[in-house]
Design a protein around this motif. Structure first.
Motif, PDB file in Angstrom:
ATOM      1  N   VAL A 165       0.766  -1.110  -0.026  1.00 52.54           N
ATOM      2  CA  VAL A 165      -0.019  -0.068  -0.077  1.00 52.54           C
ATOM      3  C   VAL A 165       0.867   1.282  -0.106  1.00 52.54           C
ATOM      4  CG1 VAL A 165      -1.646   1.236   1.120  1.00 52.54           C
ATOM      5  CG2 VAL A 165      -1.897  -1.392   1.338  1.00 52.54           C
ATOM      6  N   LEU A 166       0.952   2.120  -1.071  1.00 53.44           N
ATOM      7  CA  LEU A 166       1.779   3.212  -1.314  1.00 53.44           C
ATOM      8  C   LEU A 166       1.130   4.391  -0.176  1.00 53.44           C
ATOM      9  CD1 LEU A 166       2.792   1.712  -3.653  1.00 53.44           C
ATOM     10  CD2 LEU A 166       2.808   3.449  -5.128  1.00 53.44           C
ATOM     11  N   PRO A 167       1.929   5.367  -0.086  1.00 54.22           N
ATOM     12  CA  PRO A 167       1.337   6.517   0.725  1.00 54.22           C
ATOM     13  C   PRO A 167       0.168   7.104   0.125  1.00 54.22           C
ATOM     14  CG  PRO A 167       3.813   6.431   0.675  1.00 54.22           C
ATOM     15  CD  PRO A 167       3.412   5.498  -0.516  1.00 54.22           C
ATOM     16  N   SER A 168       0.079   7.045  -1.212  1.00 50.58           N
ATOM     17  CA  SER A 168      -1.023   7.590  -1.801  1.00 50.58           C
ATOM     18  C   SER A 168      -2.481   6.801  -1.817  1.00 50.58           C
ATOM     19  CB  SER A 168      -0.641   7.889  -3.265  1.00 50.58           C
ATOM     20  OG  SER A 168      -0.485   6.769  -3.887  1.00 50.58           O
ATOM     21  N   GLY A 169      -1.989   5.444  -1.162  1.00 46.35           N
ATOM     22  CA  GLY A 169      -3.376   4.618  -1.152  1.00 46.35           C
ATOM     23  C   GLY A 169      -3.436   3.650  -2.303  1.00 46.35           C
ATOM     24  N   VAL A 170      -2.719   3.663  -3.063  1.00 47.93           N
ATOM     25  CA  VAL A 170      -2.603   2.798  -4.538  1.00 47.93           C
ATOM     26  C   VAL A 170      -1.979   1.621  -3.794  1.00 47.93           C
ATOM     27  CG1 VAL A 170      -1.591   2.419  -6.685  1.00 47.93           C
ATOM     28  CG2 VAL A 170      -2.387   4.574  -5.994  1.00 47.93           C
ATOM     29  N   GLU A 171      -2.643   0.572  -4.182  1.00 45.59           N
ATOM     30  CA  GLU A 171      -2.210  -0.875  -3.710  1.00 45.59           C
ATOM     31  C   GLU A 171      -1.543  -1.641  -4.934  1.00 45.59           C
ATOM     32  OE1 GLU A 171      -5.190  -3.367  -1.980  1.00 45.59           O
ATOM     33  OE2 GLU A 171      -5.753  -1.764  -0.845  1.00 45.59           O
ATOM     34  N   VAL A 172      -0.231  -1.800  -4.941  1.00 52.15           N
ATOM     35  CA  VAL A 172       0.514  -2.655  -5.892  1.00 52.15           C
ATOM     36  C   VAL A 172       0.799  -4.280  -5.587  1.00 52.15           C
ATOM     37  CG1 VAL A 172       2.735  -2.861  -7.133  1.00 52.15           C
ATOM     38  CG2 VAL A 172       1.653  -0.411  -6.335  1.00 52.15           C
ATOM     39  N   LEU A 173       0.195  -4.827  -6.422  1.00 50.81           N
ATOM     40  CA  LEU A 173       0.306  -6.427  -6.269  1.00 50.81           C
ATOM     41  C   LEU A 173       1.489  -6.893  -6.570  1.00 50.81           C
ATOM     42  CD1 LEU A 173      -0.890  -9.318  -5.729  1.00 50.81           C
ATOM     43  CD2 LEU A 173      -1.760  -9.346  -7.998  1.00 50.81           C
ATOM     44  N   SER A 220      -1.060 -12.284 -13.192  1.00 39.66           N
ATOM     45  CA  SER A 220      -0.844 -10.810 -13.505  1.00 39.66           C
ATOM     46  C   SER A 220      -1.656 -10.068 -14.442  1.00 39.66           C
ATOM     47  CB  SER A 220       0.677 -10.696 -13.883  1.00 39.66           C
ATOM     48  OG  SER A 220       1.605 -11.311 -12.968  1.00 39.66           O
ATOM     49  N   ALA A 221      -2.009 -10.809 -15.498  1.00 39.38           N
ATOM     50  CA  ALA A 221      -2.660 -10.174 -16.634  1.00 39.38           C
ATOM     51  C   ALA A 221      -4.347  -9.997 -16.258  1.00 39.38           C
ATOM     52  CB  ALA A 221      -2.662 -11.155 -17.783  1.00 39.38           C
ATOM     53  N   SER A 222      -4.763 -10.893 -15.222  1.00 40.59           N
ATOM     54  CA  SER A 222      -5.983 -10.747 -14.657  1.00 40.59           C
ATOM     55  C   SER A 222      -6.301  -9.825 -13.644  1.00 40.59           C
ATOM     56  CB  SER A 222      -6.582 -12.122 -14.490  1.00 40.59           C
ATOM     57  OG  SER A 222      -6.003 -12.691 -13.234  1.00 40.59           O
ATOM     58  N   SER A 223      -5.243  -9.281 -13.218  1.00 37.61           N
ATOM     59  CA  SER A 223      -5.209  -8.546 -11.973  1.00 37.61           C
ATOM     60  C   SER A 223      -5.981  -7.180 -11.970  1.00 37.61           C
ATOM     61  CB  SER A 223      -3.816  -8.327 -11.115  1.00 37.61           C
ATOM     62  OG  SER A 223      -3.850  -7.452 -10.177  1.00 37.61           O
ATOM     63  N   LYS A 224      -6.592  -6.609 -11.165  1.00 40.21           N
ATOM     64  CA  LYS A 224      -7.148  -5.171 -11.220  1.00 40.21           C
ATOM     65  C   LYS A 224      -6.372  -4.217 -10.712  1.00 40.21           C
ATOM     66  CE  LYS A 224      -9.992  -5.747  -7.027  1.00 40.21           C
ATOM     67  NZ  LYS A 224     -11.167  -5.370  -6.331  1.00 40.21           N
ATOM     68  N   LEU A 250       2.001 -13.365 -22.128  1.00 40.58           N
ATOM     69  CA  LEU A 250       0.838 -13.615 -21.450  1.00 40.58           C
ATOM     70  C   LEU A 250       0.280 -12.450 -20.280  1.00 40.58           C
ATOM     71  CD1 LEU A 250       1.525 -17.458 -21.093  1.00 40.58           C
ATOM     72  CD2 LEU A 250      -0.148 -16.311 -22.520  1.00 40.58           C
ATOM     73  N   SER A 251       1.440 -12.349 -19.576  1.00 42.08           N
ATOM     74  CA  SER A 251       1.178 -11.289 -18.640  1.00 42.08           C
ATOM     75  C   SER A 251       1.063  -9.845 -18.862  1.00 42.08           C
ATOM     76  CB  SER A 251       2.601 -11.145 -17.703  1.00 42.08           C
ATOM     77  OG  SER A 251       3.867 -10.422 -18.104  1.00 42.08           O
ATOM     78  N   ARG A 252       1.463  -9.373 -20.303  1.00 40.65           N
ATOM     79  CA  ARG A 252       1.575  -8.007 -20.701  1.00 40.65           C
ATOM     80  C   ARG A 252       2.344  -6.991 -19.752  1.00 40.65           C
ATOM     81  NH1 ARG A 252      -4.133  -9.797 -21.569  1.00 40.65           N
ATOM     82  NH2 ARG A 252      -4.931  -8.488 -19.750  1.00 40.65           N
ATOM     83  N   LEU A 253       3.172  -7.852 -19.131  1.00 36.34           N
ATOM     84  CA  LEU A 253       4.152  -6.800 -18.154  1.00 36.34           C
ATOM     85  C   LEU A 253       5.246  -6.316 -19.243  1.00 36.34           C
ATOM     86  CD1 LEU A 253       4.207  -8.764 -14.910  1.00 36.34           C
ATOM     87  CD2 LEU A 253       2.742  -6.863 -15.420  1.00 36.34           C
ATOM     88  N   LEU A 254       5.847  -5.061 -18.708  1.00 32.58           N
ATOM     89  CA  LEU A 254       6.898  -4.605 -19.402  1.00 32.58           C
ATOM     90  C   LEU A 254       8.129  -4.875 -18.651  1.00 32.58           C
ATOM     91  CD1 LEU A 254       5.405  -0.735 -19.799  1.00 32.58           C
ATOM     92  CD2 LEU A 254       5.346  -2.962 -21.295  1.00 32.58           C
ATOM     93  N   SER A 275       3.442  -3.437 -14.641  1.00 30.98           N
ATOM     94  CA  SER A 275       2.288  -3.244 -15.417  1.00 30.98           C
ATOM     95  C   SER A 275       2.505  -2.086 -16.101  1.00 30.98           C
ATOM     96  CB  SER A 275       0.919  -2.858 -14.506  1.00 30.98           C
ATOM     97  OG  SER A 275       0.587  -4.149 -13.724  1.00 30.98           O
ATOM     98  N   GLN A 276       1.774  -1.952 -17.358  1.00 29.47           N
ATOM     99  CA  GLN A 276       1.903  -0.736 -18.080  1.00 29.47           C
ATOM    100  C   GLN A 276       1.332   0.449 -17.145  1.00 29.47           C
ATOM    101  OE1 GLN A 276       0.395  -1.227 -22.179  1.00 29.47           O
ATOM    102  NE2 GLN A 276       0.765  -3.495 -21.920  1.00 29.47           N
ATOM    103  N   THR A 277       0.402   0.400 -16.308  1.00 31.08           N
ATOM    104  CA  THR A 277      -0.034   1.549 -15.620  1.00 31.08           C
ATOM    105  C   THR A 277       0.755   1.923 -14.886  1.00 31.08           C
ATOM    106  OG1 THR A 277      -0.870  -0.309 -13.792  1.00 31.08           O
ATOM    107  CG2 THR A 277      -2.398   0.790 -15.649  1.00 31.08           C
TER     108      THR A 277
END
Length: 313
Positions: free
Chosen positions: A198-206, A236-240, A264-268, A297-299
Motif C-alpha cells: 500500500v503506497l502512501p497515496s493509497g494505491v495498492e501494488v500486487l 498478473s494479466a487478470s489482476s485489477k 501472457l502477463s502483458r508486463l513491461l 504493469s503498463q499502468t
C-alpha cells in the motif's frame, strides 16, 4: 599449422555455433535443450569472430566458403534478434514518469544472497545505502533470517519462508502489506511470495516474488519452472491492481519461456532498450547471464534500474 587444418577448425567451430543457435528454436523442455538459451550473448560474440575468420580464410572450393558464411550470417542474425532488445539500440519499453510524486513511488532491492554466504555485512551496507521500500531476498535460511532481524525496526512488515534447500525467501517492507501469503505453485519445496503493498497515496501494488528451479540434469526438464512462470503471468494479466513480478527466475531474458511470460502477463521489462543487466555468475563479468528480473504493469512508470555491487553471492 597448415591452412587446411586451420580451415577444418574454423569450419567445425562454425558448424557447432550454427547448431547451438538453432537448438533454442526447439520448444521442448528438456534441460539439455533449454540450457542453450543461456549463453546466447557470449556465443553471438563467438559467431561474429568465426564469421570474420571464415571471411579471411582461403577455401579450395569457393562455394563451400559462401555456404558456410551464409549459414553463419543466419545464425548471427538469429542471436542478434534474441539479444538486441536488451541494448540501447532499440527504444526503451518502460517509460519515465512525467511527474516525480514521491507518494506514488515504490523502490525495490532484489538479491540472491547465496545461502552458504556467511558474511552478510555487504548486504547490510547495501540496504543502508539504497534504503529501498521493499527488499526481496532469495536463498535465505533461518541463519539468514536471524541475521536480518535488525531490519524489523525500519521494515516492520515481513513475509518469509526460510529453507535449507537454497529456495528459501524473504520479503521486507516499509509499506503496509495486504493479503500477504506464501504460495507453492507446483513443487512442495519451492515457495514464492504474493502480497499487495500500500503506497502512501493509497494505491495498492500486487507483488509476486519468485525463485523457480532451473533446468538441470537431476530434474530432467524445465517443465515446473516454465509452468510456474505461466501461472504467475496469467494471474498478473487478470489482476485489477498494478503488478510487479520480481526475483531470480533462473532463466534468461530472451528465452522462449521469458518471452511467453511477457506475452501472457502483458508486463513491461525495464531492461529492454537499456541493457540485459547480467547478474550471474558474479565472479565472471564477461560470462554473466541475466537471471534476475523485475517486470511491471503498463499502468506503472519506470524511474531507474541498477545492477548493484557484489555482496558475496
Amino acid at each position: 599449422m597448415s591452412r587446411a587444418f586451420g580451415n577444418r577448425i574454423i569450419t567445425s567451430a562454425s558448424l557447432a555455433y550454427i547448431a547451438s543457435a538453432l537448438v533454442p528454436l526447439v520448444t521442448a523442455d528438456y534441460w539439455w535443450v533449454r540450457v542453450w538459451d543461456f549463453p546466447r550473448l557470449q556465443l553471438l560474440v563467438l559467431g561474429i569472430v568465426l564469421g570474420v575468420l571464415c571471411a579471411l580464410a582461403s577455401y579450395k572450393r569457393r562455394i563451400s566458403k559462401i555456404m558456410l558464411l551464409a549459414a553463419l550470417g543466419g545464425a548471427i542474425s538469429l542471436d542478434g534478434y534474441r539479444v538486441l532488445p536488451y541494448s540501447p539500440l532499440v527504444p526503451p519499453e518502460s517509460l519515465h514518469p512525467p511527474l516525480a510524486d514521491k507518494a506514488q513511488r515504490i523502490s525495490f532491492l532484489i538479491a540472491n544472497v547465496l545461502e552458504k554466504n556467511e558474511d552478510p555485512a555487504s548486504l547490510f551496507g547495501l540496504i543502508k545505502k539504497t534504503s529501498p521500500d521493499i527488499i526481496f531476498l532469495v536463498e535465505t535460511n533461518q541463519r539468514w533470517l536471524n541475521a536480518l532481524e535488525f531490519l524489523n525496526k525500519d521494515y516492520p512488515h515481513r513475509l518469509a519462508q526460510p529453507l535449507d534447500n537454497t529456495y528459501g525467501l524473504s520479503l521486507f517492507s516499509r509499506l503496509p502489506l495486504r493479503d500477504a501469503r506464501i504460495n507453492y505453485w507446483l513443487e512442495p519445496d519451492i515457495p514464492s511470495v504474493e502480497a499487495k503493498a500500500v503506497l502512501p497515496s493509497g494505491v495498492e501494488v500486487l507483488m509476486f516474488g519468485l525463485h523457480p528451479r532451473p533446468p538441470r540434469p537431476k530434474t530432467g526438464s524445465s517443465t515446473d519452472r516454465d509452468a510456474e512462470l505461466v501461472m504467475v503471468a496469467k494471474r498478473s494479466a487478470s489482476s485489477k491492481y498494478p503488478v510487479i513480478v520480481m526475483g531470480d527466475f533462473n532463466d534468461v531474458a530472451w528465452s522462449h519461456t521469458s518471452r511467453l511470460f511477457r506475452r501472457l502477463s502483458r508486463l513491461l521489462d525495464p531492461r529492454i532498450g537499456r541493457s540485459s543487466f547480467p547478474t550471474f555468475p558474479v565472479g565472471l563479468p564477461g560470462f554473466r547471464f541475466p537471471l534476475d528480473y523485475i517486470f511491471h504493469s503498463q499502468t506503472l512508470r519506470f524511474v531507474e534500474i541498477q545492477r548493484l555491487p557484489d555482496i558475496g553471492s
